[in-house]
Write a protein that holds these residues in place. Structure first.
Motif, PDB file in Angstrom:
ATOM      1  N   ASP A 213       0.857  -1.179   0.000  1.00  0.00           N
ATOM      2  CA  ASP A 213       0.000   0.000   0.000  1.00  0.00           C
ATOM      3  C   ASP A 213       0.887   1.221   0.000  1.00  0.00           C
ATOM      4  N   PHE A 214       0.445   2.255  -0.691  1.00  0.00           N
ATOM      5  CA  PHE A 214       1.167   3.521  -0.597  1.00  0.00           C
ATOM      6  C   PHE A 214       0.880   4.120   0.765  1.00  0.00           C
ATOM      7  N   ARG A 215       1.917   4.577   1.412  1.00  0.00           N
ATOM      8  CA  ARG A 215       1.750   5.183   2.739  1.00  0.00           C
ATOM      9  C   ARG A 215       0.835   6.399   2.640  1.00  0.00           C
ATOM     10  N   ASP A 216       0.999   7.168   1.595  1.00  0.00           N
ATOM     11  CA  ASP A 216       0.162   8.326   1.316  1.00  0.00           C
ATOM     12  C   ASP A 216       0.082   8.426  -0.200  1.00  0.00           C
TER      13      ASP A 216
ATOM     14  N   LEU B 122       4.200   9.017  -3.636  1.00  0.00           N
ATOM     15  CA  LEU B 122       4.342   7.687  -4.206  1.00  0.00           C
ATOM     16  C   LEU B 122       5.678   7.036  -3.914  1.00  0.00           C
ATOM     17  N   LYS B 123       6.567   7.710  -3.210  1.00  0.00           N
ATOM     18  CA  LYS B 123       7.884   7.136  -2.948  1.00  0.00           C
ATOM     19  C   LYS B 123       7.931   6.320  -1.657  1.00  0.00           C
ATOM     20  N   GLU B 124       6.810   6.182  -0.966  1.00  0.00           N
ATOM     21  CA  GLU B 124       6.782   5.399   0.269  1.00  0.00           C
ATOM     22  C   GLU B 124       5.652   4.379   0.215  1.00  0.00           C
ATOM     23  N   ILE B 125       6.020   3.118   0.497  1.00  0.00           N
ATOM     24  CA  ILE B 125       5.023   2.052   0.522  1.00  0.00           C
ATOM     25  C   ILE B 125       5.157   1.269   1.825  1.00  0.00           C
TER      26      ILE B 125
ATOM     27  N   VAL C 190       4.976  -2.722   3.049  1.00  0.00           N
ATOM     28  CA  VAL C 190       4.952  -4.135   2.692  1.00  0.00           C
ATOM     29  C   VAL C 190       5.149  -4.924   3.979  1.00  0.00           C
ATOM     30  N   ASN C 191       4.224  -5.816   4.292  1.00  0.00           N
ATOM     31  CA  ASN C 191       4.321  -6.620   5.526  1.00  0.00           C
ATOM     32  C   ASN C 191       4.592  -5.745   6.755  1.00  0.00           C
ATOM     33  N   ASN C 192       3.877  -4.645   6.861  1.00  0.00           N
ATOM     34  CA  ASN C 192       3.987  -3.707   7.981  1.00  0.00           C
ATOM     35  C   ASN C 192       5.350  -3.027   8.076  1.00  0.00           C
ATOM     36  N   VAL C 193       6.110  -3.017   7.008  1.00  0.00           N
ATOM     37  CA  VAL C 193       7.405  -2.338   6.975  1.00  0.00           C
ATOM     38  C   VAL C 193       7.312  -1.196   5.975  1.00  0.00           C
ATOM     39  N   ASN C 194       7.727  -0.018   6.420  1.00  0.00           N
ATOM     40  CA  ASN C 194       7.730   1.154   5.558  1.00  0.00           C
ATOM     41  C   ASN C 194       8.991   1.133   4.693  1.00  0.00           C
ATOM     42  N   ILE C 195       8.808   1.206   3.373  1.00  0.00           N
ATOM     43  CA  ILE C 195       9.932   1.248   2.439  1.00  0.00           C
ATOM     44  C   ILE C 195       9.897   2.598   1.737  1.00  0.00           C
ATOM     45  N   VAL C 196      11.024   3.300   1.792  1.00  0.00           N
ATOM     46  CA  VAL C 196      11.156   4.607   1.168  1.00  0.00           C
ATOM     47  C   VAL C 196      12.089   4.465  -0.024  1.00  0.00           C
ATOM     48  N   PHE C 197      11.628   4.888  -1.191  1.00  0.00           N
ATOM     49  CA  PHE C 197      12.430   4.819  -2.398  1.00  0.00           C
ATOM     50  C   PHE C 197      13.132   6.151  -2.632  1.00  0.00           C
ATOM     51  N   ILE C 198      14.415   6.080  -2.935  1.00  0.00           N
ATOM     52  CA  ILE C 198      15.178   7.263  -3.294  1.00  0.00           C
ATOM     53  C   ILE C 198      15.948   6.950  -4.571  1.00  0.00           C
TER      54      ILE C 198
END
Length: 115
Positions: free
Chosen positions: A33-36, A40-43, A45-53
């Motif tokens: 899920d997108f966090r917000d 769109l750079k934050e999702i 997955v399995n309750n872990v926040n992943i930030v893309f840079i």
């Protein structure tokens, strides 16, 4: 969404690279899920926040400027320079900040470990 939210240039994320990472996640049968939806750079997955840079080399200073939340994962999508896309100083700071930094190669292993 790409143009309305100015999601990629302002936050230094390339759409093609982000799309590829999301395809990898979906190909493993994982949901995210997108966090917000406006960022769109934050999702999640399995309750872990992943930030893309997307940085040629994520430095200690750049990591401090990101001010990430604890226990998140920061994935540098810039991978043509391999392990050099994250500085050793950034890895040291990440330990103190209780976050995990991943290159694209490490990301594949991480995603494969999730079930």
């Amino acid at each position: 969404m790409y143009y309305d939210n100015n999601s990629f240039r302002g936050v230094k994320v390339r759409f093609e690279s982000l799309n590829y990472a999301l395809k990898v996640i979906k190909s493993k049968g994982l949901k995210f899920d997108f966090r917000d939806i406006n960022n769109l750079k934050e999702i999640i997955v399995n309750n872990v926040n992943i930030v893309f840079i997307y940085e040629y080399c994520l430095s200690k200073v750049a990591l401090l400027q990101l001010a990430p939340a604890e226990e998140c994962i920061i994935l540098n999508l810039h991978h043509w320079n391999g392990a050099s896309c994250i500085s050793s100083e950034a890895y040291e700071l990440a330990k103190d900040m209780n976050i995990k930094l991943l290159t694209m190669d490490e990301f594949y292993g991480y995603i494969n470990s999730l079930k």
